[in-house]
Design a protein around this motif. Structure first.
Motif, short mmCIF file in Angstrom:
data_model
loop_
_atom_site.label_atom_id
_atom_site.label_comp_id
_atom_site.label_asym_id
_atom_site.label_seq_id
_atom_site.Cartn_x
_atom_site.Cartn_y
_atom_site.Cartn_z
N GLU A 12 -57.35 -16.87 -9.07
CA GLU A 12 -57.71 -18.16 -8.93
C GLU A 12 -58.90 -18.55 -9.49
O GLU A 12 -58.97 -19.79 -9.80
N ARG A 13 -59.93 -17.66 -9.43
CA ARG A 13 -61.30 -18.25 -9.94
C ARG A 13 -61.05 -18.52 -11.51
O ARG A 13 -61.34 -19.54 -12.23
N VAL A 14 -60.17 -17.55 -12.15
CA VAL A 14 -59.82 -17.85 -13.58
C VAL A 14 -58.77 -18.94 -13.77
O VAL A 14 -59.11 -19.86 -14.80
N ARG A 15 -57.91 -19.08 -12.84
CA ARG A 15 -57.07 -20.49 -12.95
C ARG A 15 -57.87 -21.58 -13.06
O ARG A 15 -57.76 -22.66 -13.79
N HIS A 16 -58.93 -21.79 -12.08
CA HIS A 16 -59.72 -23.17 -11.78
C HIS A 16 -60.41 -22.99 -13.18
O HIS A 16 -60.91 -24.19 -13.31
N THR A 17 -61.25 -22.22 -13.53
CA THR A 17 -61.97 -22.19 -14.95
C THR A 17 -61.10 -22.78 -16.05
O THR A 17 -61.52 -23.51 -16.79
N ILE A 18 -59.76 -22.31 -16.06
CA ILE A 18 -58.93 -22.76 -17.29
C ILE A 18 -58.89 -24.29 -17.26
O ILE A 18 -58.59 -25.11 -18.11
N TYR A 19 -58.47 -24.59 -15.73
CA TYR A 19 -58.14 -25.98 -15.60
C TYR A 19 -59.39 -26.97 -15.81
O TYR A 19 -59.17 -28.24 -16.26
N THR A 20 -60.37 -26.65 -15.22
CA THR A 20 -61.65 -27.60 -15.57
C THR A 20 -62.18 -27.65 -16.79
O THR A 20 -62.35 -28.84 -17.28
N ARG A 21 -61.80 -26.68 -17.55
CA ARG A 21 -62.30 -26.56 -19.27
C ARG A 21 -61.22 -27.51 -19.73
O ARG A 21 -61.61 -28.44 -20.44
N PHE A 22 -59.79 -27.43 -19.34
CA PHE A 22 -58.85 -28.33 -20.00
C PHE A 22 -59.13 -29.69 -19.63
O PHE A 22 -59.12 -30.57 -20.67
N ALA A 23 -59.46 -30.05 -18.48
CA ALA A 23 -59.75 -31.35 -17.97
C ALA A 23 -60.98 -32.01 -18.77
O ALA A 23 -60.98 -33.20 -19.08
N ALA A 24 -62.07 -31.25 -18.88
CA ALA A 24 -63.53 -31.71 -19.33
C ALA A 24 -63.25 -31.97 -20.91
O ALA A 24 -63.80 -32.71 -21.31
N SER A 25 -62.50 -31.08 -21.61
CA SER A 25 -62.43 -31.01 -23.02
C SER A 25 -61.44 -31.16 -23.87
O SER A 25 -61.38 -31.41 -25.14
N GLY A 26 -60.35 -30.86 -23.11
CA GLY A 26 -58.98 -30.89 -23.74
C GLY A 26 -58.66 -29.56 -24.50
O GLY A 26 -57.62 -29.61 -25.09
N ASP A 27 -59.59 -28.61 -24.23
CA ASP A 27 -59.44 -27.25 -25.05
C ASP A 27 -58.85 -26.04 -24.00
O ASP A 27 -59.09 -26.15 -23.04
N ALA A 28 -58.00 -25.27 -24.40
CA ALA A 28 -57.62 -24.14 -23.95
C ALA A 28 -58.80 -22.91 -23.93
O ALA A 28 -59.27 -22.90 -25.19
N ALA A 29 -58.99 -22.42 -22.86
CA ALA A 29 -60.11 -21.33 -22.89
C ALA A 29 -59.61 -20.06 -23.26
O ALA A 29 -58.20 -19.74 -22.79
N SER A 30 -60.14 -19.29 -23.88
CA SER A 30 -59.62 -17.86 -24.20
C SER A 30 -60.11 -16.75 -23.22
O SER A 30 -60.75 -17.22 -22.47
N VAL A 31 -59.37 -15.99 -23.34
CA VAL A 31 -59.79 -14.58 -22.29
C VAL A 31 -61.25 -14.37 -22.45
O VAL A 31 -61.92 -14.12 -21.48
N ASP A 32 -61.79 -14.22 -23.68
CA ASP A 32 -63.34 -13.89 -23.80
C ASP A 32 -64.20 -15.14 -23.26
O ASP A 32 -65.02 -14.64 -22.66
N GLU A 33 -63.75 -16.34 -23.56
CA GLU A 33 -64.42 -17.19 -23.10
C GLU A 33 -64.68 -17.34 -21.57
O GLU A 33 -65.58 -17.81 -20.70
N VAL A 34 -63.37 -17.15 -20.86
CA VAL A 34 -63.40 -17.08 -19.27
C VAL A 34 -64.38 -15.81 -18.62
O VAL A 34 -64.95 -16.04 -17.85
N ALA A 35 -64.13 -14.79 -19.59
CA ALA A 35 -64.88 -13.42 -19.35
C ALA A 35 -66.33 -13.69 -19.24
O ALA A 35 -67.00 -13.42 -18.09
#
Length: 228
Positions: A12-35
């Protein structure tokens, strides 16, 4: 206890990180960026990506790159959504109309697409208060019961056409049976609250019963929507 000991909570923490990144920038976060963002091992984050894909929170390609985290997409699927400061790819007509209802800093966006039949360009200012004006129609090819059989195919065929005549011409040319056609007003109502909560945490997806109730609440019915 380490932050990754509870796999469900960590996912769920990973999901929230992915979604907030998309909302803020329009970009998809990678595994390494989330890590890096979560101070976790990439292998643990990769496992969380897989879990989120299994639970239908995200759509991944073969290399674990995020293709979609509805309503956001990392690949062009026919719609661009321009906010005050951010450009998103909308995953489909439904997703594109949903973005201004979800993203706090984009209460109004410009949604642009082209008619799949004749190529006519269309654009609407879509906001939270009322549906955009227009006589165009949205056509969804794949029934809800089969959305996840091939979700990229499904989203690629939730499109907006100039008119029902353009829908019928396209279906005839492609040799396909009709799906569900709706007005822009109905599309806007469908999109308005469907993704509520996805930028919050924790988030729980709708089950089939609550999804069916939502469809009825916006005026959709019939077997296409999984409704008797």
């Amino acid at each position: 206890m380490s932050p990754t000991d509870n796999k469900s909570e960590f996912a769920e923490r990973v999901r929230h990180t992915i979604y907030t990144r998309f909302a803020a920038s329009g970009d998809a976060a990678s595994v390494d960026e989330v890590a890096i963002a979560l101070g976790a091992e990439p292998s643990v984050v990769a496992a969380a990506f897989d879990r989120l894909a299994t639970e239908r929170h995200v759509v991944l390609d073969a290399e674990r790159r995020i293709l979609m985290a509805h309503p956001f997409a990392s690949i062009p699927l026919g719609f661009s959504v321009m906010g005050p400061d951010t450009l998103w790819w909308g995953g489909c007509a439904w997703d594109s109309f949903a973005i201004p209802h979800l993203v706090p800093d984009a209460p109004e966006v410009l949604v642009a697409t082209t008619c799949p039949n004749c190529g006519t360009a269309h654009a609407w200012t879509v906001g939270r208060e009322a549906p955009p004006a227009g006589t165009q129609v949205a056509h969804f090819l794949v029934p809800t019961a089969h959305i996840w059989d091939d979700v990229v195919h499904t989203c690629s065929h939730q499109s907006i056409y100039c008119s029902t005549a353009c829908v019928e011409e396209w279906l005839a040319r492609e040799g396909l049976e009709a799906g569900y056609t709706m007005s822009l007003e109905t599309l806007w109502r469908l999109a308005a609250h469907w993704y509520e909560g996805r930028l919050d945490t924790p988030y729980t997806r709708r089950d089939p019963q609550t999804a069916a109730a939502y469809f009825r609440s916006v005026g959709l019915d019939g077997p296409f929507w999984g409704l008797a």
